[in-house]
Motif scaffolding. Structure first.
Motif, mmCIF file in Angstrom:
data_model
loop_
_atom_site.group_PDB
_atom_site.id
_atom_site.type_symbol
_atom_site.label_atom_id
_atom_site.label_comp_id
_atom_site.label_asym_id
_atom_site.label_seq_id
_atom_site.Cartn_x
_atom_site.Cartn_y
_atom_site.Cartn_z
ATOM 1 N N LEU A 148 0.830 -1.205 0.000
ATOM 2 C CA LEU A 148 0.000 0.000 0.000
ATOM 3 C C LEU A 148 0.864 1.255 0.000
ATOM 4 O O LEU A 148 1.741 1.429 0.849
ATOM 5 C CB LEU A 148 -0.915 -0.003 1.228
ATOM 6 C CG LEU A 148 -1.921 1.142 1.326
ATOM 7 C CD1 LEU A 148 -2.913 1.094 0.183
ATOM 8 C CD2 LEU A 148 -2.645 1.096 2.672
ATOM 9 N N SER A 149 0.612 2.150 -0.947
ATOM 10 C CA SER A 149 1.400 3.374 -1.066
ATOM 11 C C SER A 149 0.748 4.520 -0.290
ATOM 12 O O SER A 149 -0.454 4.516 -0.018
ATOM 13 C CB SER A 149 1.534 3.777 -2.535
ATOM 14 O OG SER A 149 0.278 4.223 -3.042
ATOM 15 N N HIS A 150 1.555 5.521 0.030
ATOM 16 C CA HIS A 150 1.065 6.698 0.740
ATOM 17 C C HIS A 150 0.035 7.438 -0.112
ATOM 18 O O HIS A 150 -0.989 7.935 0.399
ATOM 19 C CB HIS A 150 2.230 7.614 1.097
ATOM 20 C CG HIS A 150 1.828 8.804 1.908
ATOM 21 N ND1 HIS A 150 1.792 10.075 1.392
ATOM 22 C CD2 HIS A 150 1.420 8.913 3.210
ATOM 23 C CE1 HIS A 150 1.407 10.927 2.326
ATOM 24 N NE2 HIS A 150 1.172 10.246 3.445
ATOM 25 N N ASP A 151 0.251 7.508 -1.416
ATOM 26 C CA ASP A 151 -0.680 8.203 -2.300
ATOM 27 C C ASP A 151 -2.051 7.531 -2.305
ATOM 28 O O ASP A 151 -3.083 8.206 -2.280
ATOM 29 C CB ASP A 151 -0.130 8.232 -3.732
ATOM 30 C CG ASP A 151 1.021 9.212 -3.887
ATOM 31 O OD1 ASP A 151 1.203 10.051 -2.975
ATOM 32 O OD2 ASP A 151 1.744 9.133 -4.898
ATOM 33 N N ARG A 152 -2.069 6.191 -2.343
ATOM 34 C CA ARG A 152 -3.356 5.483 -2.343
ATOM 35 C C ARG A 152 -4.066 5.653 -0.993
ATOM 36 O O ARG A 152 -5.286 5.784 -0.941
ATOM 37 C CB ARG A 152 -3.152 4.006 -2.640
ATOM 38 C CG ARG A 152 -2.879 3.711 -4.113
ATOM 39 C CD ARG A 152 -2.975 2.214 -4.389
ATOM 40 N NE ARG A 152 -2.773 1.914 -5.792
ATOM 41 C CZ ARG A 152 -3.738 1.937 -6.714
ATOM 42 N NH1 ARG A 152 -4.972 2.256 -6.348
ATOM 43 N NH2 ARG A 152 -3.480 1.639 -7.970
ATOM 44 N N LEU A 153 -3.308 5.656 0.082
ATOM 45 C CA LEU A 153 -3.900 5.833 1.405
ATOM 46 C C LEU A 153 -4.545 7.210 1.530
ATOM 47 O O LEU A 153 -5.697 7.332 1.980
ATOM 48 C CB LEU A 153 -2.837 5.646 2.486
ATOM 49 C CG LEU A 153 -3.367 5.678 3.916
ATOM 50 C CD1 LEU A 153 -4.046 4.354 4.259
ATOM 51 C CD2 LEU A 153 -2.233 5.949 4.899
ATOM 52 N N THR A 154 -3.841 8.247 1.160
ATOM 53 C CA THR A 154 -4.388 9.602 1.279
ATOM 54 C C THR A 154 -5.532 9.825 0.297
ATOM 55 O O THR A 154 -6.462 10.587 0.595
ATOM 56 C CB THR A 154 -3.286 10.649 1.059
ATOM 57 O OG1 THR A 154 -2.618 10.406 -0.195
ATOM 58 C CG2 THR A 154 -2.267 10.599 2.185
ATOM 59 N N ALA A 155 -5.485 9.171 -0.865
ATOM 60 C CA ALA A 155 -6.601 9.272 -1.810
ATOM 61 C C ALA A 155 -7.861 8.639 -1.234
ATOM 62 O O ALA A 155 -8.972 9.162 -1.396
ATOM 63 C CB ALA A 155 -6.232 8.613 -3.134
ATOM 64 N N HIS A 156 -7.689 7.513 -0.538
ATOM 65 C CA HIS A 156 -8.840 6.861 0.101
ATOM 66 C C HIS A 156 -9.416 7.769 1.180
ATOM 67 O O HIS A 156 -10.645 7.916 1.289
ATOM 68 C CB HIS A 156 -8.399 5.526 0.705
ATOM 69 C CG HIS A 156 -9.521 4.726 1.299
ATOM 70 N ND1 HIS A 156 -10.499 4.146 0.534
ATOM 71 C CD2 HIS A 156 -9.823 4.407 2.585
ATOM 72 C CE1 HIS A 156 -11.365 3.509 1.314
ATOM 73 N NE2 HIS A 156 -10.972 3.665 2.569
ATOM 74 N N TYR A 157 -8.562 8.399 1.968
ATOM 75 C CA TYR A 157 -9.026 9.333 2.995
ATOM 76 C C TYR A 157 -9.783 10.495 2.352
ATOM 77 O O TYR A 157 -10.881 10.867 2.798
ATOM 78 C CB TYR A 157 -7.829 9.847 3.790
ATOM 79 C CG TYR A 157 -8.188 10.918 4.797
ATOM 80 C CD1 TYR A 157 -8.650 10.580 6.073
ATOM 81 C CD2 TYR A 157 -8.063 12.281 4.475
ATOM 82 C CE1 TYR A 157 -8.982 11.553 6.999
ATOM 83 C CE2 TYR A 157 -8.385 13.268 5.399
ATOM 84 C CZ TYR A 157 -8.854 12.902 6.646
ATOM 85 O OH TYR A 157 -9.187 13.873 7.559
ATOM 86 N N GLY A 158 -9.220 11.084 1.308
ATOM 87 C CA GLY A 158 -9.835 12.239 0.673
ATOM 88 C C GLY A 158 -11.189 11.941 0.052
ATOM 89 O O GLY A 158 -12.076 12.800 0.025
#
Length: 440
Positions: A192-202
């Protein structure tokens, strides 16, 4: 505002934006605030504390490909710091307020919750709101917490029962999102990448996705004002029309054909789970499956307990369990046993269901089942955290609020014939068997 006494019915939560309900003397209110924020409260007289939760209607079911495990990952990271609080600040504040704060990730939602004295409600709400709206979500925090989550997954992977219960939904539900492990897998969490994690949050943590529920010593109007104030200073949208996000469902489940799977684990006690398709959350026969569950595997007098533990001594723990979702459902039977007894226990799990389907249940069993279901309903209602959770589940998943008296009435109306007919339906469907233990 709709004012109603709904003692003997269920209520559609989407009918009005403002509701005031009375159930057994308890006042329940629901408001939709600017930005689409939903607030539901239940005032319970003579309480000196409040259980409060902030819910997001997204769980492991709602993760995009490549983001599996991100919902649970976010649950961890929201405790790691915000724009105005460090992780230590959050931990110290939790203990200062009594230590009753935590979070839960499920297949259909995420909830951040706390239990506080009534005088500390605003402070508790401030802490939870800050965590949900102002999470730092730094790449450094993510890498640190990744190791913690991998340790958590490793802990569960050493528990045969946990492994079996995680595996059986995927076997019954095939490739449906509800079959995914809530925490993801070691592989998905590692990748899991940081970009995918923050995109899920957003995409999921927004005003129109937020549901706030509270029960106990609570003033509904004051809570609504406090929620709006805290969200305004956080920067979340509170100016758009009061239109909440639509309730989120996946596609209907297409059930798998019967399958068997053995997962090799070097454990002293093996786990056996037999799973099969069952009804969805909205099926009118849900009270019937609760009664069937009580008779088959819901207590010390149940068929499974008597046959497998008391008469044969093959297991310490054995039970059955229903799992109902809007998209479909599953009924499962479980036992933990010595590895040498896996084959015998597997046969007995199915045989107990077959016997009930073929020969029916007695009136004494029906009465005992009702009394156990009644106890579950009433005893659960004596915990204010259960009231808070009931409101969140009703808002995000069911779309209706069912009164206590109506739950009891439906449970009382279940007949022996209905239980037998449902058992026959379950017994005639495809069964999947998962065993976890040493090879061979």
């Amino acid at each position: 505002m709709v004012a109603a006494d709904f003692t003997e019915r269920s209520l559609d939560l989407d009918a009005e934006k403002e509701m005031r309900l009375v159930d057994n003397g308890l006042v329940t209110r629901r408001s939709i605030l600017p930005g689409g924020i939903r607030v539901l409260t239940e005032e319970i007289p003579h309480q000196h504390s409040t259980s409060v939760g902030l819910w997001i209607g997204a769980g492991s079911r709602d993760e995009a490909p490549g983001s599996e495990g991100s919902t649970h990952f976010l649950e961890h990271l929201l405790f790691k710091g915000t724009k105005k609080r460090s992780a230590k600040d959050i931990a110290e504040r939790i203990d200062y307020l009594g230590g009753g704060f935590n979070a839960a990730t499920a297949k259909q939602y995420t909830c951040y919750y706390g239990h506080v004295f009534d005088e500390d409600l605003f402070d508790g709400l401030d802490l939870l709101t800050d965590m949900v709206t102002g999470a730092r979500l730094s790449a450094e925090d993510m890498e640190m917490e990744r190791g913690v989550i991998l340790e958590e997954l490793a802990m569960y992977n050493d528990d045969a029962s946990e492994v079996a219960h995680e595996a059986i939904p995927a076997m019954v539900f095939q490739n449906h999102p509800l079959g995914r492990p809530v925490g993801g897998s070691r592989e998905s969490v590692t990748a899991l990448s940081h970009d995918r994690l923050t995109a899920h949050y957003g995409s999921k943590y927004r005003s129109n996705e937020l549901v706030v529920t509270a029960a106990g010593a609570i003033n509904h109007d004051q809570l609504c004002d406090d929620v709006l104030h805290l969200l305004e200073i956080s920067g979340w949208d509170t100016s758009s029309p009061a239109v909440p996000s639509e309730r989120r469902y996946a596609s209907q489940i297409e059930y798998a054909q019967p399958t068997r799977q053995h997962l090799n684990r070097a454990v002293e006690q093996a786990a056996v789970v037999l799973g099969m398709p069952a009804m969805d959350l909205f099926d009118e026969r849900r009270p019937v499956i609760f009664a069937l569950n009580a008779i088959l595997g819901g207590g010390t007098s149940s068929r499974l307990f008597q046959q497998i533990r008391e008469e044969r001594g093959l297991a310490y723990s054995t039970y059955s369990f229903p799992a109902n979702f809007p998209e479909g459902g599953m009924f499962g039977l479980y036992a933990g046993c010595a590895p040498d007894n896996v084959s015998a226990v597997s046969e007995l799990l199915g045989a107990c269901l077959d016997d009930l389907a073929a020969n029916g249940v007695t009136q004494d069993e029906v009465e005992s089942a009702y009394r156990r279901v009644r106890a579950d309903i009433i005893f659960d209602a004596e915990r204010i955290s259960s009231h808070m959770n009931r409101l969140g589940h009703a808002e995000l998943i069911r779309g209706t609020l069912v009164s206590q008296d109506e739950q009891l009435r439906r449970s009382r109306a279940v007949t022996a014939e209905q239980i037998t007919e449902l058992a026959r339906q379950l017994a005639s469907g495809p069964r999947s068997l998962c065993t976890v233990g040493p090879q061979g």
